[in-house]
Design a protein around this motif. Structure first.
Motif, PDB file in Angstrom:
ATOM      1  N   UNK A 128       0.828  -1.203   0.000  1.00  0.00           N
ATOM      2  CA  UNK A 128       0.000   0.000   0.000  1.00  0.00           C
ATOM      3  C   UNK A 128       0.865   1.257   0.000  1.00  0.00           C
ATOM      4  N   UNK A 131       2.719   1.613  -3.524  1.00  0.00           N
ATOM      5  CA  UNK A 131       1.790   1.928  -4.612  1.00  0.00           C
ATOM      6  C   UNK A 131       1.205   3.322  -4.439  1.00  0.00           C
TER       7      UNK A 131
ATOM      8  N   UNK B  34      -5.083  -3.249  -9.959  1.00  0.00           N
ATOM      9  CA  UNK B  34      -4.447  -3.245  -8.630  1.00  0.00           C
ATOM     10  C   UNK B  34      -4.368  -1.808  -8.109  1.00  0.00           C
ATOM     11  N   UNK B  35      -4.070  -0.868  -9.024  1.00  0.00           N
ATOM     12  CA  UNK B  35      -3.993   0.537  -8.601  1.00  0.00           C
ATOM     13  C   UNK B  35      -5.328   1.002  -8.030  1.00  0.00           C
ATOM     14  N   UNK B  37      -7.215  -0.678  -6.252  1.00  0.00           N
ATOM     15  CA  UNK B  37      -7.375  -1.262  -4.911  1.00  0.00           C
ATOM     16  C   UNK B  37      -6.444  -0.615  -3.886  1.00  0.00           C
ATOM     17  N   UNK B  38      -5.464   0.150  -4.357  1.00  0.00           N
ATOM     18  CA  UNK B  38      -4.456   0.721  -3.457  1.00  0.00           C
ATOM     19  C   UNK B  38      -4.826   2.163  -3.063  1.00  0.00           C
ATOM     20  N   UNK B  39      -4.133   2.759  -2.078  1.00  0.00           N
ATOM     21  CA  UNK B  39      -4.649   3.931  -1.365  1.00  0.00           C
ATOM     22  C   UNK B  39      -5.220   5.094  -2.193  1.00  0.00           C
ATOM     23  N   UNK B  40      -4.640   5.447  -3.336  1.00  0.00           N
ATOM     24  CA  UNK B  40      -5.158   6.615  -4.058  1.00  0.00           C
ATOM     25  C   UNK B  40      -6.641   6.447  -4.414  1.00  0.00           C
ATOM     26  N   UNK B  41      -7.013   5.272  -4.914  1.00  0.00           N
ATOM     27  CA  UNK B  41      -8.393   5.050  -5.356  1.00  0.00           C
ATOM     28  C   UNK B  41      -9.175   4.233  -4.331  1.00  0.00           C
TER      29      UNK B  41
END
Lengths: 412, 186
Positions: A128, A131, B34-35, B37-41
């Motif tokens: 996390x 990314x 995957x992006x 699912x990660x913090x930004x989105x």
């Protein structure tokens, strides 16, 4: 050891640890892996053949889609080869911008890898974190090229977009942020017991094995082999840049992590140099539609290792042959050596440590008739027949024409 | 709508678990999934969780054109998912074959193999587009527009149903045809 002691564990093609389809058969004795078989080809699409049917410029966008993570690598390797055949001189500003995007791509790819490695060892916090930081460089790539992934930045003879002064400042600002974050990861890799205990002595690959198997990229550098196309055979503007090739003597997954984090720091250094040295002038030279007869090879240091393209032109607007050899092809063969004597639980991280990319690698397919006992292969006439019927289905039929030609030949 | 149906729909909407499957993609759509699912989105805050097993998943998120080798795997994974199941095709290749359409080892879009409920265009589809697509699927579910497709097992045919090509078996089992020049010249 009898056959009954050996248990075969299949992994994939669909497996939580693998994001791409690949099939691995592990021969196990207890918890230890004795042998590993690899079966790839799930991502084979037939790109090399399709390149022969499309024009040079169309191929550029097709080859970019070999792999979405190192798309700039493939397109740069291809245009370099085409430019060499056509004798096109790319303006210096074009080369600098091409290198800038290449290095930004390396940042995104290495941060992505760091996250995936964290995920494979059950350290999802790292996934996390890295990314989240990766989004900074994704924003930059989107601003510079117009797309987050598959940039479409290269063209034959240069690049397609120029950089403004505001964008330069933005890149520098983001580089500072990323450098600070990477320093944190470097510190983390040095101290964090979770990482060290989980990565040390996993997936060992000795220096001799690296040389024997021809391993490239960070995987080779982590075993103390200083092998980097940017230094050994500089392309684009790498000869003008001041950077070091990061190596490590750990020979394990931990070493590969350190090499990648170290490379990130070098990349930030290079980005700053590129922006300060950026010359003025045109960004692209005009390229002819038809490329003369000739052949060229091109080497490129992709984030995963050496990417190799071969292009042969025959004087038309379509290439006669395009051959792609991606870094994962050689690195994949090292995985079975790394896995020997290892634990099954270490398999995902050992595989992830080479940063595999199967869509880059799957360049060929073997057709087999499994119902037959003999190994079935297409004979030459059968393959030709298949090609004829395939083109006939697409509406391309030369039967009449060839009959006419044959009758004319008879008359003569 | 009966009360029971309403409760079932509510439960379905609250936490769609997804399974991500790469059916021959170039990785671009995969890293964007995957992006997302990660913090930004961070779609996990809406209860969307990435699962590793098809038996735990409600939504199959597919990326990439279907290659010949992956085809029966994709069908098998689709069969393994419990009912009701939904399929989302992420990216242009998954929707129609995209840039790879017509290549010899590519079947076409996901819908050439299994039924698809939502198409998300883009090369690659950005995380924002993926979230938008999933939300549209959920909205359609809520209003009852999207219904799970109840269909019998898909029979796997390696060369496809309407394939114009000659099956490899036919070619391989006719060695007598190999002798002599063919009358068809391309």
């Amino acid at each position: 050891m009898t056959d009954r002691d050996v248990i075969k564990v299949p992994l994939g093609p669909q497996h939580p640890a693998l994001k791409e389809p690949g099939n691995f058969i592990l021969s196990m004795k207890g918890e230890l892996v004795t042998e590993m078989g690899v079966r790839l080809g799930y991502n084979h699409r037939g790109i090399e053949k399709a390149c022969e049917q499309r024009s040079y410029l169309n191929d550029l966008y097709l080859l970019e889609r070999i792999c979405g993570i190192c798309s700039h690598s493939h397109s740069t390797a291809y245009v370099q080869a085409v430019e060499e055949i056509a004798g096109i001189q790319v303006p210096p500003r074009g080369l600098y911008l091409r290198t800038l995007v290449a290095e930004l791509e390396r940042v995104h790819s290495h941060l992505l890898w760091l996250g995936v490695a964290g995920h494979e060892i059950g350290f999802d916090t790292l996934l996390m974190y890295s990314w989240r930081d990766r989004e900074v460089v994704m924003d930059l790539l989107a601003a510079l090229t117009g797309n987050r992934v598959n940039y479409g930045f290269n063209t034959i003879g240069g690049v397609r977009r120029d950089i403004t002064d505001e964008q330069k400042l933005e890149v520098l600002k983001a580089t500072d942020t990323l450098e600070e974050r990477t320093k944190y990861y470097a510190e983390l890799a040095g101290h964090e017991t979770t990482l060290i205990k989980r990565l040390k002595d996993v997936g060992r690959l000795s220096k001799e094995d690296v040389l024997r198997l021809g391993v490239t990229g960070p995987t080779a550098r982590a075993s103390g082999v200083s092998r980097d196309v940017r230094k050994d055979d500089p392309y684009a503007v790498y000869a003008d840049l001041d950077f070091e090739v990061i190596t490590s003597d750990h020979c394990d997954v931990y070493g590969r992590t350190l090499v990648r984090v170290g490379e990130l720091m070098q990349t930030y250094k290079m980005i700053r140099q590129l922006l300060t040295q950026l010359p003025d002038g045109a960004i692209a030279a005009k390229a002819p539609r038809k490329i003369p007869k000739g052949q060229a090879i091109s080497r490129y240091e992709a984030p995963r290792g050496e990417d190799f393209h071969f292009v042969r032109g025959n004087g038309t607007d379509k290439p006669e042959r395009v051959k792609v050899r991606a870094p994962t092809l050689v690195n994949m063969q090292a995985v079975s050596t790394m896995m020997k004597g290892g634990y099954l639980a270490d398999m995902p991280i050992t595989l992830a440590a080479i940063d595999p990319c199967f869509s880059c690698t799957d360049r060929m397919i073997e057709l087999r008739d499994e119902s037959d006992t003999a190994c079935g292969e297409y004979s030459w006439p059968a393959l030709r027949q298949l090609g004829i019927s395939h083109h006939r289905a697409l509406g391309i039929d030369f039967t009449e024409l060839s009959k006419k030609l044959a009758s004319r030949r008879d008359r003569v | 709508m009966r009360v029971v149906d309403r409760i079932v729909t509510w439960a379905r909407l609250k936490s769609p678990w997804i399974l991500h499957f790469n059916s021959g993609a170039c990785n671009a759509c995969d890293i964007e999934v995957i992006a997302a699912l990660t913090p930004r989105y961070d779609v996990e805050r809406f209860g969307v969780v990435l699962k590793g097993s098809p038996r735990h998943a409600d939504v199959l998120v597919c990326s990439g054109p279907v290659t010949r080798q992956i085809k029966d795997r994709l069908v098998r994974i689709y069969e393994q998912m419990p009912q009701p199941k939904f399929v989302v095709a992420v990216g242009t290749c998954a929707s129609s074959g995209g840039v790879f359409d017509g290549l010899y080892n590519v079947m076409g879009g996901i819908d050439s193999v299994i039924p698809v409920h939502a198409y998300i265009p883009g090369c690659p589809a950005s995380p924002k587009a993926i979230i938008d697509g999933v939300v549209k699927l959920l909205t359609a579910l809520e209003s009852g527009q999207a219904v799970p497709v109840e269909r019998p097992r898909i029979d796997y045919n390696p060369m496809g149903e309407n394939e114009n090509l000659i099956a490899p078996e036919q070619l391989l089992r006719s060695p007598q045809k190999e002798e002599g020049p063919s009358s068809d010249v391309l």
